[in-house]
Design a protein around this motif. Structure first.
Motif, mmCIF file in Angstrom:
data_model
loop_
_atom_site.group_PDB
_atom_site.id
_atom_site.type_symbol
_atom_site.label_atom_id
_atom_site.label_comp_id
_atom_site.label_asym_id
_atom_site.label_seq_id
_atom_site.Cartn_x
_atom_site.Cartn_y
_atom_site.Cartn_z
ATOM 1 N N SER A 881 33.603 36.431 -4.693
ATOM 2 C CA SER A 881 33.501 37.055 -3.373
ATOM 3 C C SER A 881 33.971 38.501 -3.400
ATOM 4 N N LEU A 882 34.662 38.910 -4.473
ATOM 5 C CA LEU A 882 35.224 40.264 -4.544
ATOM 6 C C LEU A 882 34.201 41.361 -4.849
ATOM 7 N N PRO A 883 33.280 41.165 -5.838
ATOM 8 C CA PRO A 883 32.348 42.266 -6.128
ATOM 9 C C PRO A 883 31.539 42.714 -4.920
ATOM 10 N N ALA A 884 31.201 41.774 -4.044
ATOM 11 C CA ALA A 884 30.401 42.131 -2.869
ATOM 12 C C ALA A 884 31.176 43.013 -1.897
ATOM 13 N N THR A 885 32.500 43.076 -2.080
ATOM 14 C CA THR A 885 33.317 43.911 -1.190
ATOM 15 C C THR A 885 32.911 45.372 -1.271
ATOM 16 N N ILE A 886 32.471 45.813 -2.445
ATOM 17 C CA ILE A 886 32.109 47.211 -2.619
ATOM 18 C C ILE A 886 30.957 47.610 -1.706
ATOM 19 N N GLY A 892 30.841 51.421 4.605
ATOM 20 C CA GLY A 892 31.694 51.813 5.723
ATOM 21 C C GLY A 892 32.145 53.253 5.643
ATOM 22 N N LEU A 893 32.592 53.676 4.449
ATOM 23 C CA LEU A 893 33.040 55.063 4.281
ATOM 24 C C LEU A 893 31.876 56.033 4.439
ATOM 25 N N ALA A 980 41.904 51.201 7.661
ATOM 26 C CA ALA A 980 41.327 50.240 8.604
ATOM 27 C C ALA A 980 39.811 50.152 8.437
ATOM 28 N N VAL A 981 39.137 51.296 8.270
ATOM 29 C CA VAL A 981 37.678 51.305 8.085
ATOM 30 C C VAL A 981 37.298 50.525 6.824
ATOM 31 N N THR A 982 38.061 50.752 5.758
ATOM 32 C CA THR A 982 37.787 50.061 4.490
ATOM 33 C C THR A 982 37.874 48.546 4.663
ATOM 34 N N GLY A 986 34.661 46.161 4.596
ATOM 35 C CA GLY A 986 34.736 45.332 3.393
ATOM 36 C C GLY A 986 34.837 43.862 3.727
ATOM 37 N N LEU A 987 35.677 43.502 4.694
ATOM 38 C CA LEU A 987 35.869 42.091 5.054
ATOM 39 C C LEU A 987 34.630 41.526 5.744
ATOM 40 N N THR A 988 34.019 42.328 6.619
ATOM 41 C CA THR A 988 32.838 41.852 7.346
ATOM 42 C C THR A 988 31.702 41.517 6.386
ATOM 43 N N VAL A 989 31.391 42.454 5.504
ATOM 44 C CA VAL A 989 30.289 42.239 4.566
ATOM 45 C C VAL A 989 30.639 41.130 3.572
ATOM 46 N N SER A 990 31.885 41.149 3.096
ATOM 47 C CA SER A 990 32.294 40.135 2.126
ATOM 48 C C SER A 990 32.259 38.730 2.725
ATOM 49 N N SER A 991 32.583 38.602 4.004
ATOM 50 C CA SER A 991 32.538 37.288 4.650
ATOM 51 C C SER A 991 31.117 36.731 4.646
ATOM 52 N N PHE A 992 30.143 37.587 4.887
ATOM 53 C CA PHE A 992 28.745 37.146 4.847
ATOM 54 C C PHE A 992 28.375 36.671 3.444
#
Length: 1021
Positions: A881-886, A892-893, A980-982, A986-992
């Motif tokens: 689930s971590l690689p998708a965080t990028i 977001g940035l 906060a933006v990161t 990151g959490l929103t996309v990673s959750s999907f």
């Protein structure tokens, strides 16, 4: 779990413990120190030494080099830098991380004391102190309404002693005042006739201004001390001093010299709102509360005001505590908004005020408990620690949501309140503890790495950790206990059937998606890889920077005139600028002008330099931002005649130097100067570089006197005698000091002004020979006008020249890369090197430290999950689930236009512990169902929709809790905004991706595990 069972059985005990924690938290909050940023404990010492009127070359040769030599061999010393300027020397010593600076300071003092005796006459006593980049005045006070000498007297006698007695105040410095001195104006020709030389006058004054003990006598049964008091007590005593001539005549001093009290000419000017003023700057003690200290000073000012003369007024020019209070209040507002958003989400999902109350109560308990832990670990209330609470406001309820949601599920299955609370909490408590632990362990490496990144963000990491630990304890104790008592009606359907229907549609849709991705597993993995690859391609477009600057409503205006410009000419220019500032009266609250002030309170200021510090009115009282006002001021002041004016916005807190700083080191200043000119030429056309300049660009006119030793010796003169005569004529000579009415007054020998006002006066200066004759200076020396350096720099006992530049519309990382590429093309003579310093170097070092922290965090997250699952495979699945965080971080940035800064990097590290939580809950429940004999496919289809609700709740509450910080509401929120933006993106996309990708990865590794198991089984058979 036993803890869950105990909390349900002993509700009174749980409530008492919570009450005690809350009480202790409120007491701790009252005693916490408030500041803008955490204390940065850098092992840096500085030795400051004054050498009045000495040129930079002499300061370097006679002061800086001897002190450098004395400290260069100290253990743990990494970098030794010196800065020699007109009348002052600064030696900076940076020690290795971990060195006890208090012990190092003792060693520095011992080393410096060994060379103090060889420093030249006129050099002050070296002052050794610790260097604190945040040790700036917390308050600046303007005293106006009288003459500078009267204001100086009032400040020294009434104000400074009283203010320094206030709680938290370390010292009060005075700038812009004037003091009286006694000037003995001599006529060289008259002295020559009388056969008196200046040294005779100095020696006689010193001998006449003495007091000493002379033993004691017996009087009855008592000893009476004898003291001979021959000290001067008035100017008349000085005038009546007897001087003996060569012929033996005895004359009083006033018979052949003018002895008068005059105002000392310091060459500096201070004004507040166009009025001549004396400015007081207050420094706080290291462990003092900035806000409380400022309030103590303000109260003392109010107490002093009635005792001041009617025409004298005392006003606050700058007060940093105001910005701190505004910043802290802004963060508190963000915390409240984040809390409200989280509660609203809970109410929406749970459809019950009681259930929302059960979870919502964990937020204030976690926050107040955090204050207790902050107090006992010595942390302060600052923008970053309070920001940590704001960032963690949504995460505080995650554990409670998962526990309560499972309790609710058991109630729906028909269990009683106590049974549901017990079974529901016990079932998921291990997974909740594991997910919370993964979030906590990512902060450990931040605390362990070295450098400014750790110094700044360790307090934030500790604050979030404390809050999460408190919320975890609440989730496995208080939540089950309250659920067993309050959830009698929590399961009844409310009136919001629309949301239930919406969630059912989402569940059915998610189940259809799961069937699709499990059917097309390779396509799912391929699309994920493409998304990650596209995000990586965005990274160069995002750029990098160090730390976002905070808007504190302050502007600085630097005024530079041609080197050597007299003070009177500088004042004319500043009068023009001050008049122009009057047009901005609607936005400027106060402005403070300083002309000729030195650095760090030392000598070395120049009358051709001036600076304005401008404080704007509160943001609510003006329509323009600080940036807009700065741009308008810059446009208004660019056509000031005879001066170069630079207008910049002052940023709160951390001073880390110029964005770009190229440090050139070598053996000869002349070669370094040529290299510096080439560097400036090469980088000035780089996109984003603004106003590159060399530290040697500034030079000042200087009269260089070359004594012809052969000619001088013919008259019986030495080089030192010539120097003494020139010094006496053009800067005077301090003869002695005396006390009058409790004040110490300096007595100086001077020559008439009309004898040292032109170059011709210098060339024709009469020098007394050994025979008593007078010869002009030009007959024994050559006088040349040259351009001399303003400041000489050395690093590790080698000459250094710096090239500095600001940056424009590009990010710091991209500009630095282009600068380094240009520098690599330059040919350097043997023994000459360059290094990129300033913010670029700080950013590179901080990013390196944080990257190490990120790798260590990933390892710790995996290790915690391996312990929890007692398996190496399932944690490996969750780590996907971590690689998708990028994808979310880069996107977001890029969308928000923020570069990858140090706070954003910390956000990436935090995500390493946050994003796996959803995967842990999902994989853990899949395993639970499979242990209940579910088929793998059925377990995934059942676990996905079943865990979707808590995953959505935890993700949305965490995201919405950070939204106020991401928007940047209020002053002081700039430091947390990238973080906060990161996390939000990151959490929103990673959750999907967790909901879609992790089930697919689970099946792949389950198939692989089955094949490996089957292979070994066959080998065994």
């Amino acid at each position: 779990m036993k803890l869950v069972q105990t909390s349900i059985k002993r509700p009174v005990g749980v409530i008492m413990i919570v009450a005690a924690i809350l009480a202790l938290g409120f007491v701790s909050l009252r005693n916490l120190t408030i500041d803008l940023y955490p204390d940065i404990d850098l092992p840096v010492a500085v030795v400051s030494t004054t050498y009045e009127e000495a040129a930079p070359q002499d300061v370097e040769q006679l002061v800086s080099r001897p002190i450098e030599g004395s400290v260069s061999s100290l253990e743990g010393l990494e970098v030794l830098q010196s800065q020699s300027q007109q009348g002052a020397s600064l030696i900076f010593m940076q020690f290795s991380t971990g060195v006890d600076l208090d012990s190092a300071l003792l060693e520095v003092r011992e080393a410096v004391s060994q060379v103090s005796g060889v420093l030249p006459e006129g050099a002050g006593e070296p002052n050794v102190l610790r260097f604190d980049p945040q040790a700036l005045p917390i308050m600046t006070i303007g005293l106006s309404g009288d003459t500078p000498q009267e204001l100086q007297q009032i400040a020294e006698d009434q104000i400074v002693p009283f203010l320094e007695r206030q709680g938290g105040v370390a010292s009060i410095s005075i700038e812009g005042g004037r003091t009286e001195e006694v000037q003995i104006e001599i006529d060289r020709a008259e002295l020559n006739k009388l056969g008196i030389d200046t040294q005779t006058i100095v020696q006689t004054l010193n001998a006449s201004n003495q007091a000493a003990s002379a033993g004691s006598i017996d009087k009855g049964d008592k000893d009476i001390r004898i003291r001979v008091n021959g000290e001067f007590s008035s100017i008349e005593d000085i005038r009546n001093t007897i001087i003996t001539t060569e012929a033996g005549a005895r004359l009083t001093l006033d018979q052949f010299a003018s002895v008068e009290k005059e105002i000392e000419d310091t060459g500096t000017v201070s004004e507040v709102n166009n009025d001549t003023a004396v400015v007081l700057s207050a420094l706080k003690k290291t462990d003092a509360n900035t806000v409380e200290t400022a309030e103590n000073i303000q109260a003392a000012m109010d107490e002093l005001a009635p005792d001041l003369p009617d025409q004298v007024s005392m006003d606050t020019v700058l007060d940093t505590s105001e910005f701190i209070k505004i910043s802290i209040n802004s963060v508190i507002v963000n915390i409240l908004l984040g809390g409200l958003f989280s509660v609203a989400v809970l109410l929406l999902f749970l459809k019950s005020v009681r259930a929302t109350l059960v979870i919502g109560i964990s937020i204030p308990i976690a926050i107040i408990s955090t204050f207790t832990l902050m107090y006992f670990t010595g942390e302060t209330l600052n923008v970053l620690t309070m920001g940590g609470l704001a960032l963690g406001i949504g995460m505080m309820v995650d554990s409670s949501i998962v526990i309560l949601e499972n309790i609710v599920r058991y109630r729906q299955l028909g269990y009683s309140m106590k049974e549901a609370a017990s079974e529901g909490a016990s079932e998921l408590a291990p997974a909740v503890i594991a997910s919370a632990t993964t979030t906590l362990v990512v902060f450990l490496p931040i605390m362990l790495v070295e450098g400014i990144a750790s110094e700044l963000f360790t307090p934030l990491a500790l604050t979030i950790s404390f809050a999460l630990i408190a919320s975890l304890a609440v989730s496995v104790t208080l939540i089950p206990m309250l659920s067993s008592k309050l959830l009698t009606k929590a399961m009844e359907n409310g009136k919001r059937y629309w949301f239930d229907r919406f969630l059912e549609k989402v569940n059915r849709g998610y189940q259809r998606v799961l069937r699709k991705v499990l059917k097309f597993r390779k396509t799912t993995v391929l699309l994920t890889l493409l998304a990650i690859g596209g995000s990586i391609a965005l990274v160069p477009l995002i750029g990098t920077s160090f730390i976002p600057e905070s808007d504190q409503g302050q502007i600085e205006v630097d005024v530079s005139l041609e080197r050597g410009t007299a003070l009177e000419e500088t004042e004319k220019v500043t009068e023009d600028i001050s008049e122009r500032l009057n047009a901005f009266g609607d936005v400027i609250d106060v402005h403070y002008l300083s002309i000729g002030s030195g650095e760090m309170g030392l000598a070395g200021g120049s009358a051709d330099r001036a600076s304005y510090t401008i404080q704007l009115v509160d943001p609510g009282e003006r329509e323009r931002s600080t940036q807009q006002v700065m741009e308008e001021l810059d446009e208004e002041l660019q056509d000031v005649v005879g001066a170069e004016v630079e207008v910049t916005e002052m940023s709160a807190g951390l001073g880390t130097g110029s964005p770009i700083q190229v440090q050139l080191n070598g053996q000869e200043y002349e070669v370094l100067n040529e290299l510096a000119d080439q560097v400036v030429y090469m980088i000035e056309d780089i996109d984003g570089i603004v106003a590159p300049s060399s530290s040697t660009e500034d030079s000042e006119p200087q009269l260089d006197i070359q004594v012809d030793r052969k000619k001088a010796s013919q008259y019986g003169l030495t080089e030192q005698q010539v120097i003494s005569e020139v010094q006496l004529a053009f800067q005077g000579q301090t003869a002695t000091r005396y006390r009058e009415n409790g004040e110490e007054i300096e007595v100086r020998l001077v020559t008439p002004v009309d004898e040292h006002s032109t170059i011709a006066d210098l060339e024709n200066l009469p020098i007394s020979t050994a025979t008593g004759a007078l010869v002009p200076l030009s007959s024994i020396a050559e006088v040349r006008q040259i351009e001399g350096p303003v400041t000489l720099l050395r690093e590790n006992q080698q000459p250094q020249v710096n090239v500095t530049a600001d940056i424009g519309e590009r990010d710091l990382g991209s500009v630095t890369a282009d600068v380094e590429a240009a520098l690599d093309r330059l040919n350097y003579p043997e023994g000459y090197t360059y290094e990129v310093g300033g913010q670029a170097q700080d950013m590179e070092e901080a990013f390196g430290d944080l990257f190490v922290a990120l790798l260590f965090s990933l390892f710790l997250v995996y290790a915690v999950m391996a312990v929890q699952f007692e398996n190496f495979l399932f944690p490996f699945i969750i780590m996907f689930s971590l690689p998708a965080t990028i994808v979310g971080v880069a996107g977001g940035l890029f969308i928000t236009g923020l570069p990858l800064s140090m706070p954003a990097f910390v956000g990436v590290i935090m995500l390493a512990g946050i994003v796996v939580n959803n995967a842990i809950v999902l994989v853990d429940y899949i395993n639970i169902l499979r242990r209940r004999s579910y088929d793998r496919y059925e377990a995934i289809l059942e676990a996905g929709p079943n865990r979707l609700r808590p995953i959505l709740m935890t993700t949305i509450t965490t995201v919405l809790g950070m939204v106020p910080l991401a928007i940047g509401i209020g002053q002081g929120a700039e430091a947390q905004q990238p973080l906060a933006v990161t996390i939000i993106f990151g959490l929103t996309v990673s959750s999907f991706f967790t909901l879609v990708l992790i089930p697919v990865v689970y099946t792949y590794f389950d198939d692989l595990s089955a094949k490996i198991t089957g292979f070994f089984r066959k080998r065994v058979e």
